[in-house]
Each structure stands twice: as C-alpha cells, then as structure tokens.
Scaffold this active site. Structure first.
Site, PDB file in Angstrom:
ATOM      1  N   HIS A 299       0.868  -1.188   0.000  1.00  0.00           N
ATOM      2  CA  HIS A 299       0.000   0.000   0.000  1.00  0.00           C
ATOM      3  C   HIS A 299       0.901   1.233   0.000  1.00  0.00           C
ATOM      4  CE1 HIS A 299      -2.753   2.979   1.833  1.00  0.00           C
ATOM      5  NE2 HIS A 299      -3.751   2.187   1.485  1.00  0.00           N
TER       6      HIS A 299
ATOM      7  N   ASP B  52       3.351  -4.550   7.704  1.00  0.00           N
ATOM      8  CA  ASP B  52       2.121  -3.768   7.643  1.00  0.00           C
ATOM      9  C   ASP B  52       0.961  -4.729   7.915  1.00  0.00           C
ATOM     10  OD1 ASP B  52      -0.200  -2.506   6.903  1.00  0.00           O
ATOM     11  OD2 ASP B  52       0.559  -1.716   5.006  1.00  0.00           O
TER      12      ASP B  52
ATOM     13  N   GLN C  29      -4.339  -5.111   7.099  1.00  0.00           N
ATOM     14  CA  GLN C  29      -5.394  -6.007   6.615  1.00  0.00           C
ATOM     15  C   GLN C  29      -5.393  -7.331   7.368  1.00  0.00           C
ATOM     16  OE1 GLN C  29      -7.732  -5.285   4.341  1.00  0.00           O
ATOM     17  NE2 GLN C  29      -6.934  -3.319   3.667  1.00  0.00           N
TER      18      GLN C  29
ATOM     19  N   CYS D 227      -4.669   2.503  -3.664  1.00  0.00           N
ATOM     20  CA  CYS D 227      -3.399   2.978  -3.087  1.00  0.00           C
ATOM     21  C   CYS D 227      -2.299   1.937  -3.262  1.00  0.00           C
ATOM     22  CB  CYS D 227      -3.549   3.342  -1.608  1.00  0.00           C
ATOM     23  SG  CYS D 227      -4.656   4.699  -1.317  1.00  0.00           S
TER      24      CYS D 227
END
Ligand code: PLP
Length: 406
Positions: free
Chosen positions: A122, A199, A202, A364
């Site tokens: 992202h 990250d 999600q 994104c």
C-alpha cells in the site's frame, strides 16, 4: 457455532437501505462498520467521561487516562506482544510506518543503503521510503509477486545485500488478499541482521496474529479496519528497536523535563506519543478489539474462509470476469475486472444502484496495478458480518454489469 445473524444485529448500519435496496457492504478493506458497543463507547466517552489524558489530577482526567491507557494492554493481548510497553498508540498504520521512517530509519540510513519492499505494498508502506530515497539517497529494492499473486519469502531474502537496512512488507495484500509468510521473512532476515517492518492493516482484521511468533521488529495496525473508530491505531515495536528510535514528533507528554537549553524525554513508549492523542477513538478501538476477541479470531477466520471459498466458486463461474490473484493463502478480498473496456468505476456505480458497496480504483497500490497491467479494479472485500447471500447479491450485480457494459 458462528452465528452471523447475531453478529450482524450488533452493527446497526447493516440494517439500513442504500438506493432502496438492503445494504450489502463489501468495502471492508477500505474501512469496516462499527458494532453498537463501539458506538456506545464513543458516545459515552464524549457524553460522560471526556477529559484530556495524563495531565489532570481531577476525576474525569483520571478516568479518561485509565481507560485510554488500558487499551495498550488490550492491543498487546490482541497482537501477542510480550509487553504493553511495546505498543505505541497512534492514529493508524500510515502514522505508524511514517514514525518508523522518521524515528528509526532516517537517522540510521545513508545514501546507498537499501530498503526492500514488495510490489504489492500500500502507498502507506511506499511513500515514507520514497521520502528517504528523495532526501537521503536510500535505494528502494522491489520484489515482485508471482502469477498467482504470491510473494516468495525466499525471493525477498535473496534481495538482501550487505547494504540492506530494512525489509518493509505487508502481511496481507489489500488488493489481492494474498497472505505473506512474514514469519519466514523475519527469521531469514534476522539471520542476516536485517530488521523487518510488517504492515498488519489487513491481516489483523481477518486472522489471529502473534507478533512474537512472527518475530516482527515493527508491526503496524489501523483501528478503523478493525471495527474501531477512524483515527485510532498502534504500532508494535520490539524492545531492541524501540531503544534505537529517536523521538520524532515533539510536544507535550513525550518529555520529562524541558529547560531553555535542554530537554529530557519520557520513557518509551510515551516518548513517541507527542500531543493530545485520539482519546475517545483509542478507547473505542479497545472496545472493538475486545469485541473481536470475544467472537474469537479463529472463528472470524473460519467464517471468512467459508465466504472466500464460496465467493471463489461463484465468481470463477463467470467466464467474462477476471479475479486478480489466486493465491492459496488468499483471504476474502476479490479484485475484479471485466473483459472488454468496462471501467472499474462503472462496475462500482452499477453495483451501488443495487445497494452493493465495493471500491473501485488503484486501492493505493499503484506499483501493483502496474505489475498486473491494469489501471483499476473493483474490489469486493468481506468482513466478519458478511454472508454467502451477499456473495450471491454480488454475483447478480456483476451479471447486470456484464449485460450493461459488455
Ligand atoms: N496498509 C494497507 C495494506 C492498507 O490496506 C491500508 C489502508 O487501506 C493502509 C496501509 C493505510 O491505513 P490507514 O489509512 O488507516 O493509515
């Protein structure tokens, strides 16, 4: 037994109509809806319990501080972090990754040093590293995904050179739904002395996560996707890395003493939390995570696997529809394009008329779009309250798109 109708009853917005049709909310990858307990916590936070935190010695300030600080422990439990002091509270993943870039990477990296990213990151896990590229001459090395949308951990590890200072990689793609084997990446990277930022925006929504087991150095999460308020989030930072970080945002709360000539800082994690935080948002996030843990992360994951499998079967039956990415690890996120010239925005607009909310665009993730050779997709992303009937509604809506646009 997972009772999806009981869960749906906890989310008031799910009973509304959109365009005179029952809402089918499939834009969870962008942001999730909120259960009543979170809405109540936010309302109570402002109506009955509001004050600034940490600073007052009065009743309301103590109450707000106690509730706000209590969330650190909830997040630590949710993430399997060894200690709540490893949790820095913030406004979400974007802030978390930027903080790592400014507080940890910027002071340590020199021109020619390398950061490894996957092509399916992202922008929140790309742009902070572009800043270092532009400002400090840091080199970004990209690792592609294969035809299924899988990221081979060995390919990531093979990209390491003596110049590599960080690997920054998503745990789950917001476009393809691919889960990444971040544990193998962390183990291999650590053997070569390279820290790993994950990250978790999600992945944390859909499956149980244990940062200690993964071995991540940094693990970023964002509250609004976790059924909590927007403007809430956190980053887990391993103690060794926390000790290496330089304060980034300066202001109230992050100091111990300030004189005209000098400043001494608060201990971590407060040292990295300057200014008045998102007090009520963070309290709401704590309630949302408790709600998810009460339902059970394994139960949520199992329910979403059922949705994924059913959606896979139904969507694969549409021979004019392309599903981007078919990793075996894929979660219930489907990025779709139609054969022919139909634009993702047209698909989304037609679905919206049927009350079905999906997202259209590049999500994104422009380097991934370029890699896939598409400019945009329509993305249906499922959450803990979605149903197989909603998959059927999506399929019927897509058939209409095909009739109108093909
Ligand atoms: N990373 C991933 C994989 C995401 O899906 C998102 C949100 O769409 C982000 C980072 C950014 O999260 P936020 O905008 O909440 O900071």
């Amino acid at each position: 037994m997972y009772d999806v109708s009981k869960i749906r009853a906890d989310f008031p917005i799910l009973s509304r109509e959109v365009n005179n049709k029952p809402l089918v909310y499939l834009d969870n990858g962008a942001s999730a809806q909120k259960p009543q307990v979170v809405i109540d916590a936010v309302t109570r936070g402002y109506a009955e319990e509001y004050s600034n935190v940490h600073r007052g010695l009065h009743y309301l300030s103590n109450l707000a501080t106690e509730k706000y600080e209590g969330v650190r422990g909830i997040i630590a439990r949710f993430l399997g972090a060894p200690n709540e002091d490893n949790i820095i509270l913030n406004s979400g993943t974007t802030e978390g990754i930027n903080m790592v870039a400014y507080a940890w990477a910027a002071p340590r990296l020199e021109a020619g040093d390398e950061i490894i990213l996957s092509v399916m990151e992202h922008h929140a896990n790309i742009i902070p590293w572009h800043f270092l590229r532009e400002r400090q001459g840091v080199v970004i090395k990209w690792v592609d995904v294969d035809v299924n949308g899988d990221l081979d951990p060995e390919a990531v590890l093979a990209a390491i050179t003596p110049k590599t200072k960080l690997i920054a990689v998503t745990h789950m793609s917001n476009v393809l739904g691919t889960m990444v084997d971040v544990k193998t990446i962390c183990a291999g990277a650590h053997e070569k002395g390279v820290p790993v930022l994950v990250d978790g925006s999600q992945a944390t929504v859909h499956a149980p996560v244990d940062v200690a087991d993964i071995g991540a150095d940094f693990y970023a999460i964002t509250g609004h996707k976790l059924y909590g308020p927007s403007g809430s989030g956190a980053i887990y930072v391993a103690s060794e890395r926390m000790a290496e970080m330089r304060p980034f945002l300066g202001g109230g709360d992050m100091i111990r003493d300030v004189t005209r000539d000098a400043v001494t800082y608060n201990s971590a994690p407060m040292k990295f939390e300057a200014g008045t935080p998102g007090i009520v948002q963070t309290i709401g996030l704590g309630v949302a995570l408790d709600y998810m843990m009460d339902v059970g992360m394994d139960n949520i994951a199992a329910h979403e696997r059922t949705l994924r499998d059913y959606a896979n079967i139904r969507l694969s039956g549409l021979n004019w529809l392309n599903i981007q990415g078919n990793s075996e690890t894929k979660g219930a996120i489907f990025s779709l394009t139609l054969d022919g010239a139909a634009h993702a925005h047209d698909i989304s607009t037609i679905l919206d008329k049927k009350g079905i909310a999906v997202r259209a665009g590049h999500h994104c993730a422009q380097p991934l779009m370029e890699h896939l050779g598409v400019s945009a997709t329509a993305r249906a992303s499922f959450g803990m309250y979605n149903t197989t009937e909603e998959v059927d509604a999506l399929v019927a809506g897509l058939e209409l798109c095909h009739d109108l646009l093909a």
